[in-house]
Design an enzyme around this catalytic site. Structure first.
Site, PDB file in Angstrom:
ATOM      1  N   HIS A 214      46.168  51.440  30.070  1.00  8.96           N
ATOM      2  CA  HIS A 214      45.695  50.127  30.408  1.00  8.96           C
ATOM      3  C   HIS A 214      46.006  49.037  29.629  1.00  8.96           C
ATOM      4  CE1 HIS A 214      42.080  50.530  28.083  1.00  8.96           C
ATOM      5  NE2 HIS A 214      41.973  49.167  28.138  1.00  8.96           N
TER       6      HIS A 214
HETATM    7  C1  UD1 Z   1      39.085  44.716  29.302  1.00  7.09           C
HETATM    8  C2  UD1 Z   1      39.403  44.506  27.863  1.00  7.09           C
HETATM    9  C3  UD1 Z   1      39.875  45.729  26.965  1.00  7.09           C
HETATM   10  C4  UD1 Z   1      39.183  47.084  27.497  1.00  7.09           C
HETATM   11  C5  UD1 Z   1      39.149  47.052  29.104  1.00  7.09           C
HETATM   12  C6  UD1 Z   1      38.377  48.411  29.338  1.00  7.09           C
HETATM   13  C7  UD1 Z   1      39.615  42.315  27.007  1.00  7.09           C
HETATM   14  C8  UD1 Z   1      40.688  41.418  26.204  1.00  7.09           C
HETATM   15  N1  UD1 Z   1      40.186  43.472  27.606  1.00  7.09           N
HETATM   16  O1  UD1 Z   1      40.471  44.669  29.756  1.00  7.09           O
HETATM   17  O2  UD1 Z   1      39.515  45.622  25.743  1.00  7.09           O
HETATM   18  O3  UD1 Z   1      39.673  48.174  27.018  1.00  7.09           O
HETATM   19  O4  UD1 Z   1      38.497  45.865  29.591  1.00  7.09           O
HETATM   20  O5  UD1 Z   1      38.501  48.594  30.843  1.00  7.09           O
HETATM   21  O6  UD1 Z   1      38.788  41.820  27.169  1.00  7.09           O
HETATM   22  N2  UD1 Z   1      39.938  43.896  37.392  1.00  7.09           N
HETATM   23  C9  UD1 Z   1      39.573  44.489  38.603  1.00  7.09           C
HETATM   24  N3  UD1 Z   1      38.152  44.631  38.750  1.00  7.09           N
HETATM   25  C10 UD1 Z   1      37.478  44.618  37.523  1.00  7.09           C
HETATM   26  C11 UD1 Z   1      37.804  43.957  36.286  1.00  7.09           C
HETATM   27  C12 UD1 Z   1      39.261  43.662  36.291  1.00  7.09           C
HETATM   28  O7  UD1 Z   1      40.162  44.741  39.466  1.00  7.09           O
HETATM   29  O8  UD1 Z   1      36.033  44.684  37.756  1.00  7.09           O
HETATM   30  C13 UD1 Z   1      41.508  43.867  37.159  1.00  7.09           C
HETATM   31  C14 UD1 Z   1      41.730  42.432  37.610  1.00  7.09           C
HETATM   32  O9  UD1 Z   1      43.118  42.453  38.245  1.00  7.09           O
HETATM   33  C15 UD1 Z   1      42.019  41.676  36.357  1.00  7.09           C
HETATM   34  C16 UD1 Z   1      42.384  42.735  35.328  1.00  7.09           C
HETATM   35  O10 UD1 Z   1      42.031  44.166  35.937  1.00  7.09           O
HETATM   36  O11 UD1 Z   1      42.992  40.661  36.296  1.00  7.09           O
HETATM   37  C17 UD1 Z   1      42.350  42.766  33.841  1.00  7.09           C
HETATM   38  O12 UD1 Z   1      40.713  42.714  33.654  1.00  7.09           O
HETATM   39  P1  UD1 Z   1      40.095  41.956  32.365  1.00  7.09           P
HETATM   40  O13 UD1 Z   1      38.753  42.123  32.210  1.00  7.09           O
HETATM   41  O14 UD1 Z   1      40.924  40.800  32.036  1.00  7.09           O
HETATM   42  O15 UD1 Z   1      40.879  42.951  31.280  1.00  7.09           O
HETATM   43  P2  UD1 Z   1      40.784  44.458  31.098  1.00  7.09           P
HETATM   44  O16 UD1 Z   1      42.252  44.878  31.413  1.00  7.09           O
HETATM   45  O17 UD1 Z   1      40.197  45.200  32.178  1.00  7.09           O
END
Ligand code: UD1
Length: 390
Positions: A222
């Site tokens: 990811h």
């Molecule tokens: C975040 C952390 C990362 C961690 C990961 C674990 C940061 C910078 N990154 O990354 O260090 O390893 O979590 O999973 O904080 N989304 C969903 N559902 C959710 C949350 C996110 O669909 O409940 C999708 C959305 O499209 C979103 C994308 O995932 O835009 C990214 O989510 P985000 O929280 O920005 O970062 P992660 O990639 O999850």
């Protein structure tokens, strides 16, 4: 004169945070009952999907958050800014003596920054880890959080060295071990009772499920550097398909990764209906904590770009190939079962084949990864806070 109980806010926002706060909240709960501490659990809402958030609270018995800031997803600036704007009034109203933040996600730096500006002590759990790669958003979050933290709790000796090199006074640094491993040790027996292996028909034979007999690899991906560009994701999936000819690879993918696979037209490189007789890379949605832990403990090989999984495989003794050029957790390579393979096709294939031939790294469990890290942390934190609460 009797001292008042310290008031502590615990912050969690994203999936790996939940695994780390569970043992901390266990420890704080008994002190709370004894009137020795007051706590407020704040969920920022960075992760909000059932699979990435609620399921973890349910399975690990984490109390419902007292507050959910419901920030949701967004660009880094917006997400971090929204968390700060919503967390600031909470700190101003509740007036904590300390704010505990964990790991390296956007929620970590956002809440640390708010607390620090309001002159509230910042406690960083999992401080000092450095990949020395500033293109990783997590590295920026780690550096900044540590720079303003008052108490820095560290999982491995390299973390102490990094903090000292950055000029953090030694009296703020405490090597206590790894709370993610506290959770692993507590929940592994329960995880082993999950139906994950059966559900995936990994080890079904005519006599029914035979745990331990399954032969499969587990994959997670990811990191933006691996999944956000087609030029990076496509060759990775191709080499994983090569490995998938020798062993089926189960791929529980983060929502962002699933999204990218679709967006880049790479669905042809993954399969979506699991049959052990077939080979390849099998995509599923993210799994619960117990199911993932169960599968990890039974797998032949783990391929990942996650931080925490490098640590968990080390403790489980499962060979892990990390699909990154660097790691902020060097002890997993030096002492554990982890090997850094980056994105080099040859290196990935050679290392995977070595493991499949039965020549994977053996490794040992690092000191202080014994299931008691949260107990040590809370004892130190209370002692330190009480010193300041006269
Ligand atoms: C975040 C952390 C990362 C961690 C990961 C674990 C940061 C910078 N990154 O990354 O260090 O390893 O979590 O999973 O904080 N989304 C969903 N559902 C959710 C949350 C996110 O669909 O409940 C999708 C959305 O499209 C979103 C994308 O995932 O835009 C990214 O989510 P985000 O929280 O920005 O970062 P992660 O990639 O999850």
């Amino acid at each position: 004169m009797q001292q008042r109980a310290p008031r502590i806010i615990v912050v969690a926002g994203a999936r790996p945070n939940f695994v780390k706060i569970a043992p901390l909240l266990d420890q704080l709960e008994s002190l709370k009952k004894a009137g020795r501490v007051e706590t407020l659990l704040v969920h920022t809402g960075q992760h909000y999907d059932k699979a990435l958030s609620h399921l973890f609270f349910e399975q690990m018995g984490i109390p419902q958050p007292d507050l959910n800031l419901e920030v949701g997803s967004g660009a880094h600036g917006k997400q971090t800014g929204d968390i700060m704007a919503r967390f600031e009034p909470v700190v101003m109203d509740w007036k904590p003596d300390a704010v505990v933040v964990v790991g390296d996600v956007n929620s970590t730096i956002a809440c640390a920054l708010v607390a620090s500006k309001l002159d509230v002590r910042v406690v960083h759990v999992e401080a000092g880890l450095r990949s020395f790669d500033r293109t990783m958003p997590e590295e920026i979050n780690r550096l900044l959080t540590d720079a303003i933290a008052d108490f820095l709790f560290v999982t491995e000796p390299a973390g102490v060295t990094n903090l000292q090199r950055e000029g953090i006074p030694p009296e703020k640094i405490f090597l206590v071990g790894n709370m993610m491993i506290d959770s692993l040790r507590k929940f592994l027996p329960l995880a082993r009772q999950s139906s994950a292996l059966r559900d995936l028909q990994l080890s079904l034979d005519s006599n029914g499920p035979a745990p331990g007999a399954a032969r499969f690899a587990l994959l997670t991906l990811h990191r933006p550097s691996n999944v956000d560009e087609k030029e990076n994701l496509e060759p990775l999936l191709e080499v994983l398909n090569e490995i998938g000819k020798d062993i089926p690879i189960l791929f529980p993918a983060h929502p962002r990764t699933q999204e990218r696979i679709k967006q880049f037209g790479l669905a042809k490189l993954v399969r979506t209906a699991w049959k052990t007789t077939d080979t390849g890379v099998w995509l599923t949605g993210p799994l619960g904590y117990l199911e993932f832990l169960h599968l990890m403990s039974e797998s032949t090989l783990v391929l990942t770009d996650s931080g925490g999984i490098q640590e968990e495989t080390t403790v489980l003794g499962i060979p892990c190939l990390t699909l990154r050029e660097n790691t902020e957790r060097p002890i997993t390579v030096e002492q554990g079962t982890n090997t850094l393979v980056g994105s080099d096709r040859g290196a990935i294939l050679a290392c995977a084949r070595q493991i499949l031939a039965g020549n994977g790294k053996q490794g040992r469990t690092p000191d202080l990864w014994d299931g008691c890290a949260a107990e040590r942390l809370v004892a130190i934190l209370l002692r330190e806070l009480q010193r300041h609460l006269t």
